[in-house]
Design a protein around this motif. Structure first.
Motif, PDB file in Angstrom:
ATOM      1  N   ILE A   1       0.968  -1.350  -0.008  1.00 24.71           N
ATOM      2  CA  ILE A   1       0.115   0.064  -0.068  1.00 24.71           C
ATOM      3  C   ILE A   1       0.757   1.027   0.121  1.00 24.71           C
ATOM      4  CG2 ILE A   1      -1.728   1.149   1.234  1.00 24.71           C
ATOM      5  CD1 ILE A   1      -2.393  -1.449   2.567  1.00 24.71           C
TER       6      ILE A   1
ATOM      7  N   SER B   1       0.584   5.193   0.380  1.00 24.03           N
ATOM      8  CA  SER B   1      -0.222   6.387   0.658  1.00 24.03           C
ATOM      9  C   SER B   1       0.924   7.715   0.988  1.00 24.03           C
ATOM     10  CB  SER B   1      -0.636   6.178   2.081  1.00 24.03           C
ATOM     11  OG  SER B   1      -1.909   5.049   1.815  1.00 24.03           O
ATOM     12  N   ASN B   2       0.384   8.580   0.590  1.00 26.69           N
ATOM     13  CA  ASN B   2       1.124   9.872   0.730  1.00 26.69           C
ATOM     14  C   ASN B   2       2.401   9.684  -0.032  1.00 26.69           C
ATOM     15  OD1 ASN B   2      -0.665  11.417   2.389  1.00 26.69           O
ATOM     16  ND2 ASN B   2      -0.250  10.003   4.257  1.00 26.69           N
TER      17      ASN B   2
ATOM     18  N   MET C   1       4.366   7.160  -0.093  1.00 27.06           N
ATOM     19  CA  MET C   1       5.267   6.323   0.904  1.00 27.06           C
ATOM     20  C   MET C   1       4.636   5.298   1.012  1.00 27.06           C
ATOM     21  SD  MET C   1       5.999   9.181   3.607  1.00 27.06           S
ATOM     22  CE  MET C   1       7.547   8.352   4.713  1.00 27.06           C
ATOM     23  N   LEU C   2       5.693   3.969   0.981  1.00 27.98           N
ATOM     24  CA  LEU C   2       5.373   2.628   1.355  1.00 27.98           C
ATOM     25  C   LEU C   2       4.528   2.833   2.793  1.00 27.98           C
ATOM     26  CD1 LEU C   2       8.087   0.526  -0.005  1.00 27.98           C
ATOM     27  CD2 LEU C   2       5.646   0.225  -0.435  1.00 27.98           C
ATOM     28  N   ILE C   3       3.399   2.199   2.928  1.00 34.48           N
ATOM     29  CA  ILE C   3       3.079   1.896   4.250  1.00 34.48           C
ATOM     30  C   ILE C   3       3.839   0.709   5.007  1.00 34.48           C
ATOM     31  CG2 ILE C   3       1.159   1.318   5.851  1.00 34.48           C
ATOM     32  CD1 ILE C   3      -0.703   2.959   4.210  1.00 34.48           C
ATOM     33  N   GLU C   4       4.649   0.747   5.842  1.00 38.91           N
ATOM     34  CA  GLU C   4       5.370  -0.519   6.368  1.00 38.91           C
ATOM     35  C   GLU C   4       4.901  -0.891   7.704  1.00 38.91           C
ATOM     36  OE1 GLU C   4       9.564  -0.245   4.240  1.00 38.91           O
ATOM     37  OE2 GLU C   4       9.256   1.637   5.612  1.00 38.91           O
ATOM     38  N   GLY C   5       4.514   0.217   8.555  1.00 39.43           N
ATOM     39  CA  GLY C   5       4.033   0.066   9.872  1.00 39.43           C
ATOM     40  C   GLY C   5       4.905  -0.302  10.887  1.00 39.43           C
ATOM     41  N   MET C   6       4.540  -0.298  12.106  1.00 34.92           N
ATOM     42  CA  MET C   6       5.556  -0.644  13.235  1.00 34.92           C
ATOM     43  C   MET C   6       6.788  -1.444  13.056  1.00 34.92           C
ATOM     44  SD  MET C   6       4.800  -1.518  17.291  1.00 34.92           S
ATOM     45  CE  MET C   6       4.012  -3.059  16.709  1.00 34.92           C
TER      46      MET C   6
ATOM     47  N   PHE D   1       5.619  -5.035   8.628  1.00 36.39           N
ATOM     48  CA  PHE D   1       4.729  -6.180   8.183  1.00 36.39           C
ATOM     49  C   PHE D   1       3.639  -5.584   7.649  1.00 36.39           C
ATOM     50  CE2 PHE D   1       7.247  -8.656  11.390  1.00 36.39           C
ATOM     51  CZ  PHE D   1       8.185  -8.868  10.573  1.00 36.39           C
ATOM     52  N   ALA D   2       3.356  -4.517   7.267  1.00 39.61           N
ATOM     53  CA  ALA D   2       2.107  -4.046   6.711  1.00 39.61           C
ATOM     54  C   ALA D   2       1.594  -4.653   5.248  1.00 39.61           C
ATOM     55  CB  ALA D   2       2.065  -2.297   6.852  1.00 39.61           C
ATOM     56  N   GLY D   3       0.557  -4.622   5.138  1.00 40.48           N
ATOM     57  CA  GLY D   3       0.208  -4.876   3.671  1.00 40.48           C
ATOM     58  C   GLY D   3       0.124  -6.595   3.614  1.00 40.48           C
TER      59      GLY D   3
ATOM     60  N   THR E   1      -7.780   2.832   2.809  1.00 34.57           N
ATOM     61  CA  THR E   1      -6.838   3.984   2.314  1.00 34.57           C
ATOM     62  C   THR E   1      -7.371   4.757   1.009  1.00 34.57           C
ATOM     63  OG1 THR E   1      -5.680   2.208   0.972  1.00 34.57           O
ATOM     64  CG2 THR E   1      -5.080   2.258   3.044  1.00 34.57           C
TER      65      THR E   1
ATOM     66  N   ASP F   1       2.878   5.169  13.660  1.00 34.18           N
ATOM     67  CA  ASP F   1       1.841   4.273  13.314  1.00 34.18           C
ATOM     68  C   ASP F   1       0.718   3.886  14.161  1.00 34.18           C
ATOM     69  OD1 ASP F   1       3.372   3.385  10.618  1.00 34.18           O
ATOM     70  OD2 ASP F   1       4.844   3.398  12.107  1.00 34.18           O
TER      71      ASP F   1
ATOM     72  N   GLN G   1      -3.716  -5.849   9.732  1.00 29.39           N
ATOM     73  CA  GLN G   1      -2.837  -6.477   8.586  1.00 29.39           C
ATOM     74  C   GLN G   1      -2.822  -5.690   7.280  1.00 29.39           C
ATOM     75  OE1 GLN G   1      -3.957 -11.070  10.060  1.00 29.39           O
ATOM     76  NE2 GLN G   1      -5.116 -10.365   8.069  1.00 29.39           N
ATOM     77  N   HIS G   2      -3.659  -4.632   7.592  1.00 30.33           N
ATOM     78  CA  HIS G   2      -3.195  -3.473   6.164  1.00 30.33           C
ATOM     79  C   HIS G   2      -2.205  -2.556   6.658  1.00 30.33           C
ATOM     80  CE1 HIS G   2      -7.217  -4.399   4.369  1.00 30.33           C
ATOM     81  NE2 HIS G   2      -6.827  -3.581   3.348  1.00 30.33           N
ATOM     82  N   THR G   3      -2.132  -2.055   8.130  1.00 30.32           N
ATOM     83  CA  THR G   3      -1.120  -1.076   8.324  1.00 30.32           C
ATOM     84  C   THR G   3      -0.236  -1.273   9.569  1.00 30.32           C
ATOM     85  OG1 THR G   3      -2.651  -0.001   9.771  1.00 30.32           O
ATOM     86  CG2 THR G   3      -2.928   0.672   7.501  1.00 30.32           C
ATOM     87  N   ASN G   4      -0.379  -2.536  10.171  1.00 34.40           N
ATOM     88  CA  ASN G   4       0.691  -2.741  11.142  1.00 34.40           C
ATOM     89  C   ASN G   4       0.878  -1.857  12.349  1.00 34.40           C
ATOM     90  OD1 ASN G   4       4.176  -3.986  10.859  1.00 34.40           O
ATOM     91  ND2 ASN G   4       2.608  -4.192  12.615  1.00 34.40           N
TER      92      ASN G   4
END
Lengths: 325, 325
Positions: free
Chosen positions: A145, A147-148, A150-155, A158-160, A255, B131, B253-256
């Motif tokens: 994903i 957004s803005n 940038m890759l959404i990676e999460g904490m 492991f996002a996406g 999103t 996040d 699971q989308h955005t971690n």
């Protein structure tokens, strides 16, 4: 003198490697067997040796701008591969550190779907898009994903993990993750094969796929059967596209992307998969999102997409730094 | 001289307005009736007049740093409110432009959940988090997703519509959006009331809620009944938390995210809602996410959260610009 980024796509059986310039042109490409290397250190040594060898061999002088890597469970912020079940090496692998030590140039690691998304943004149909989703349909379902911009990676990076959102958790198909009804058990090369076998079990009518074993069956064969009007094949695509579309609605409501790109063998089935996916996506969306999001085939060539995607990690970073200056 | 940002929370019946300094302290707060103003222009005129009046009245000299607004269907990038069904004015309302013309100071508009998320990041429990997810539980369910330290807004500014992800689209509850089974028909102040009435219909046992009409029933009454051991009330919280937790798994699971914050009346029920939400979230997650994401109550005070959240849009932008310099 041409600047190139090395793109590396690490898969369970083979690893592909290529040099890609700023225009997306591939200057060399080669592959090696991932599963031949019992320890991770010999694998990285061979990667480094191969890169050095290829750069020296070339008739044209190539200057190395950086290395981008797409790998299962690759985590950019730590430069690692973490607990990838389908690679020969277990645990947390310090891929970035190892290759930077060996080659003295910056290495960017991410997962394969993220690399594909960056490839789409730098060289494909997502040029100029700041909000889009990439779905890779192979053995499983991978996703990224943006957004803005940038890759959404999460904490944890492991996002996406859209392959494991739940379509049917009560009596859904068993998933290799240990749970039931995950999206990829329906929507992936393996998922549509499972659907064909379910339909062959449920119906008694003729189908040219009745003569094919599960192991022999491929997405390409299913497409070709659909093209010849085989009802089981046609229904399998409709069913797969419906589940994909209705679950993508949830992603859109998270999103609000401009487009969703599909990449991989199943995406090459064209209208058979895109038509039901688009139809059921729009049917499932809240009114403000209806008929706005495009569902598009990736513009990257399927066989070079992973390498080009991985190399684009380097070019995207360069472009980004140029803008920030 | 104290710098303050004006935070404005526009709701269907009342609009709250307050001056919030960089430390989150509120210097004045007032409210006016939204539905008293038949046309949008008189509404913005009164807002501007009220702000001028309050700033001049104060015993302390307050310098205006900017105005932040949270409104239903507020879209930051266009500075508009777009087709908000529960406001007296239809169509696309140029809120930012109108107030900037009247007051000569920058105005930032976003939706109410986004404002709450920014409030949590600037003044609440999400300080230092890049996040996280904010869920606001009122009449409906609002949500905001922060990734890479930024609000996910999407192409049209409508990202984060988790109130309308589908829990049960086949025979689910009717939703005001025209579809069936949306999450907010189960998880919201209204949703838990519907659940109480469903349980009162399904069971024949005693409950202190059998004497209360739908209109009279409140989240607070349900919490108090649960506290006294009422089985219907307890089961309603378990059911609500279960649906919330299992659907939040898809968001994770989308955005971690590092944490999910709950804000609003239903969130004030404490363990009754947090325990099942956390339990079913972890049960529904893919292994890499299990036991990692926190589910937390918002640290903003419920009654001032919308105003503080709206004002924080200004402070977040200031901080951001200071860092970028």
């Amino acid at each position: 003198m041409t600047k190139v980024a090395i793109g590396i796509d690490i898969g369970g059986t083979s690893t592909k490697l290529g040099a890609v310039d700023e225009n997306g042109q591939i200057h060399f490409q080669c592959s090696l067997s991932t599963d031949k290397y019992a320890d991770f250190e010999s694998f990285t040594n061979v990667i480094a040796k191969t890169i050095r060898h290829e750069l020296e061999q070339g008739t044209q002088y190539l200057e190395l701008a950086g290395i981008g890597i797409g790998a299962p469970h690759g985590v950019r912020r730590r430069g690692t591969i973490e607990h990838a079940a389908n690679l020969p090496w277990s645990g947390v692998l310090p891929l970035k550190e190892s290759l930077e030590d060996l080659l003295g140039i910056e290495v960017i690691v991410t997962n394969d779907a993220n690399a594909a998304a960056m490839g789409e943004k730098v060289f494909g149909g997502a040029k100029g898009m700041d909000d889009f989703v990439m779905i890779t349909l192979g053995t499983g379902l991978g996703s990224a994903i943006i957004s803005n911009g940038m890759l959404i990676e999460g904490m944890d990076g492991f996002a996406g993990e859209l392959g494991h959102v739940t379509y049917n958790h009560i009596n859904g198909r068993y998933c290799r993750c240990g749970r039931r009804g995950c999206l990829e058990t329906y929507v992936s090369a393996t998922g549509i094969k499972r659907t064909i076998f379910k339909l062959l079990a449920d119906h008694f009518g003729p189908s040219e796929l009745r003569g094919v074993s599960f192991d022999d069956l491929s997405t390409k064969m299913i497409s070709e059967s659909a093209h010849r009007g085989d009802q089981i094949a046609l229904e399998a695509f409709e069913y797969t596209g419906k589940i994909l579309g209705s679950k993508l609605a949830e992603t859109v409501q998270h999103t609000n992307p401009e487009a969703i790109f599909l990449l991989g063998g199943l995406a090459q089935a064209g209208d058979y998969i895109f038509k039901p996916a688009k139809k059921y996506l729009d049917e499932s969306l809240l009114h403000v999102f209806k008929d706005k999001v495009q569902v598009l085939p990736s513009e990257l060539l399927a066989n070079s997409a992973p390498v080009v995607g991985a190399a684009s990690l380097v070019w995207h970073k360069h472009n980004h730094e140029l803008i920030a200056q």
